[in-house]
Design a protein around this motif. Sequence first.
Motif, PDB file in Angstrom:
ATOM      1  N   ALA A  89       0.849  -1.192   0.000  1.00  0.00           N
ATOM      2  CA  ALA A  89       0.000   0.000   0.000  1.00  0.00           C
ATOM      3  C   ALA A  89       0.886   1.243   0.000  1.00  0.00           C
ATOM      4  CB  ALA A  89      -0.901  -0.012   1.229  1.00  0.00           C
ATOM      5  N   VAL A  90       0.553   2.191  -0.864  1.00  0.00           N
ATOM      6  CA  VAL A  90       1.287   3.457  -0.927  1.00  0.00           C
ATOM      7  C   VAL A  90       0.328   4.566  -0.532  1.00  0.00           C
ATOM      8  CG1 VAL A  90       2.603   5.032  -2.389  1.00  0.00           C
ATOM      9  CG2 VAL A  90       2.769   2.554  -2.769  1.00  0.00           C
ATOM     10  N   ALA A  91       0.673   5.266   0.526  1.00  0.00           N
ATOM     11  CA  ALA A  91      -0.192   6.328   1.044  1.00  0.00           C
ATOM     12  C   ALA A  91      -0.279   7.480   0.047  1.00  0.00           C
ATOM     13  CB  ALA A  91       0.345   6.832   2.381  1.00  0.00           C
ATOM     14  N   ALA A 104      -3.688   8.008  -8.153  1.00  0.00           N
ATOM     15  CA  ALA A 104      -4.745   7.003  -7.940  1.00  0.00           C
ATOM     16  C   ALA A 104      -4.719   5.968  -9.057  1.00  0.00           C
ATOM     17  CB  ALA A 104      -6.110   7.685  -7.872  1.00  0.00           C
ATOM     18  N   ARG A 105      -4.559   6.413 -10.287  1.00  0.00           N
ATOM     19  CA  ARG A 105      -4.519   5.481 -11.416  1.00  0.00           C
ATOM     20  C   ARG A 105      -3.324   4.536 -11.296  1.00  0.00           C
ATOM     21  NH1 ARG A 105      -2.727   3.943 -16.222  1.00  0.00           N
ATOM     22  NH2 ARG A 105      -4.262   3.453 -17.840  1.00  0.00           N
ATOM     23  N   THR A 106      -2.172   5.079 -10.933  1.00  0.00           N
ATOM     24  CA  THR A 106      -0.967   4.257 -10.781  1.00  0.00           C
ATOM     25  C   THR A 106      -1.178   3.160  -9.743  1.00  0.00           C
ATOM     26  OG1 THR A 106       0.410   6.145 -11.387  1.00  0.00           O
ATOM     27  CG2 THR A 106       1.498   4.344 -10.232  1.00  0.00           C
ATOM     28  N   GLN A 107      -1.801   3.519  -8.620  1.00  0.00           N
ATOM     29  CA  GLN A 107      -2.026   2.524  -7.572  1.00  0.00           C
ATOM     30  C   GLN A 107      -3.061   1.483  -7.994  1.00  0.00           C
ATOM     31  OE1 GLN A 107       0.055   2.279  -5.004  1.00  0.00           O
ATOM     32  NE2 GLN A 107       1.002   3.937  -6.154  1.00  0.00           N
ATOM     33  N   LEU A 108      -4.086   1.917  -8.700  1.00  0.00           N
ATOM     34  CA  LEU A 108      -5.094   0.973  -9.199  1.00  0.00           C
ATOM     35  C   LEU A 108      -4.469  -0.012 -10.187  1.00  0.00           C
ATOM     36  CD1 LEU A 108      -8.072   3.445  -9.695  1.00  0.00           C
ATOM     37  CD2 LEU A 108      -7.987   1.565  -8.037  1.00  0.00           C
ATOM     38  N   VAL A 109      -3.637   0.492 -11.085  1.00  0.00           N
ATOM     39  CA  VAL A 109      -2.968  -0.375 -12.068  1.00  0.00           C
ATOM     40  C   VAL A 109      -2.067  -1.375 -11.351  1.00  0.00           C
ATOM     41  CG1 VAL A 109      -1.209  -0.398 -13.901  1.00  0.00           C
ATOM     42  CG2 VAL A 109      -3.107   1.230 -14.005  1.00  0.00           C
ATOM     43  N   ARG A 110      -1.360  -0.907 -10.367  1.00  0.00           N
ATOM     44  CA  ARG A 110      -0.444  -1.779  -9.609  1.00  0.00           C
ATOM     45  C   ARG A 110      -1.196  -2.931  -8.949  1.00  0.00           C
ATOM     46  NH1 ARG A 110       2.313  -0.482  -4.503  1.00  0.00           N
ATOM     47  NH2 ARG A 110       4.196  -1.699  -4.594  1.00  0.00           N
ATOM     48  N   GLN A 111      -2.302  -2.608  -8.284  1.00  0.00           N
ATOM     49  CA  GLN A 111      -3.083  -3.652  -7.605  1.00  0.00           C
ATOM     50  C   GLN A 111      -3.790  -4.550  -8.618  1.00  0.00           C
ATOM     51  OE1 GLN A 111      -2.729  -4.248  -4.403  1.00  0.00           O
ATOM     52  NE2 GLN A 111      -1.377  -2.490  -4.293  1.00  0.00           N
TER      53      GLN A 111
END
Length: 191
Positions: A89-91, A104-111
């Motif tokens: 998780a990245v805050a 937000a998009r980067t984190q969604l793609v990562r997950q």
Amino acid sequence: MTLDPKHAWQTSGEAHDVPALAEVRAKADKFYRQVRRRNLMEYAACVFVVIACSRNAFVLPHILQKIGSAWIVAAAFYVAWQLHRRGSAVAPEKAVDMPIYIFARTQLVRQRDLLRNIFWGYILPFIPGLALVLIGNGQDPELSRHVPIWQRWMALGFIVAAFTGVWWLNQRVARKLQRRIDEIDALTGEH
């Protein structure tokens, strides 16, 4: 009255309701907390597997059971490492100068990518160890005497069903994340 063709073309598309920045930030915070909670549960499960199977590697009677248990311990460490490396998780505070939509998009793609590849990074590492334990169980004369073959086949069926369920649920969540990625792309006009 003169119409500017460029202006008419630009305004002819559907109007998108752009959410407020505070709403995007709140969703990013919520997603961060969900990923963090999921990871903590996964790490706890890995600790449980390591403890249980470490014990089994010493107390089970057949060598295949011991090797299989040790393999499962190694798989649990590998899965925890992969989860940390690819799905931590990245805050949102780490975004610093990055626009919140991009973050937000980067984190969604990562997950999403982590979940799409759940078979290779989460399920497959356990299969050889489980297979060795099950084969070793069949070779153990004491266990063979007390546990009928149909119960061993049921155990195998349960394992296959559990892995299939885990894969299916993760693919379902990956599709939901993809829809959220598509929404961001539609709002930003990127990708």
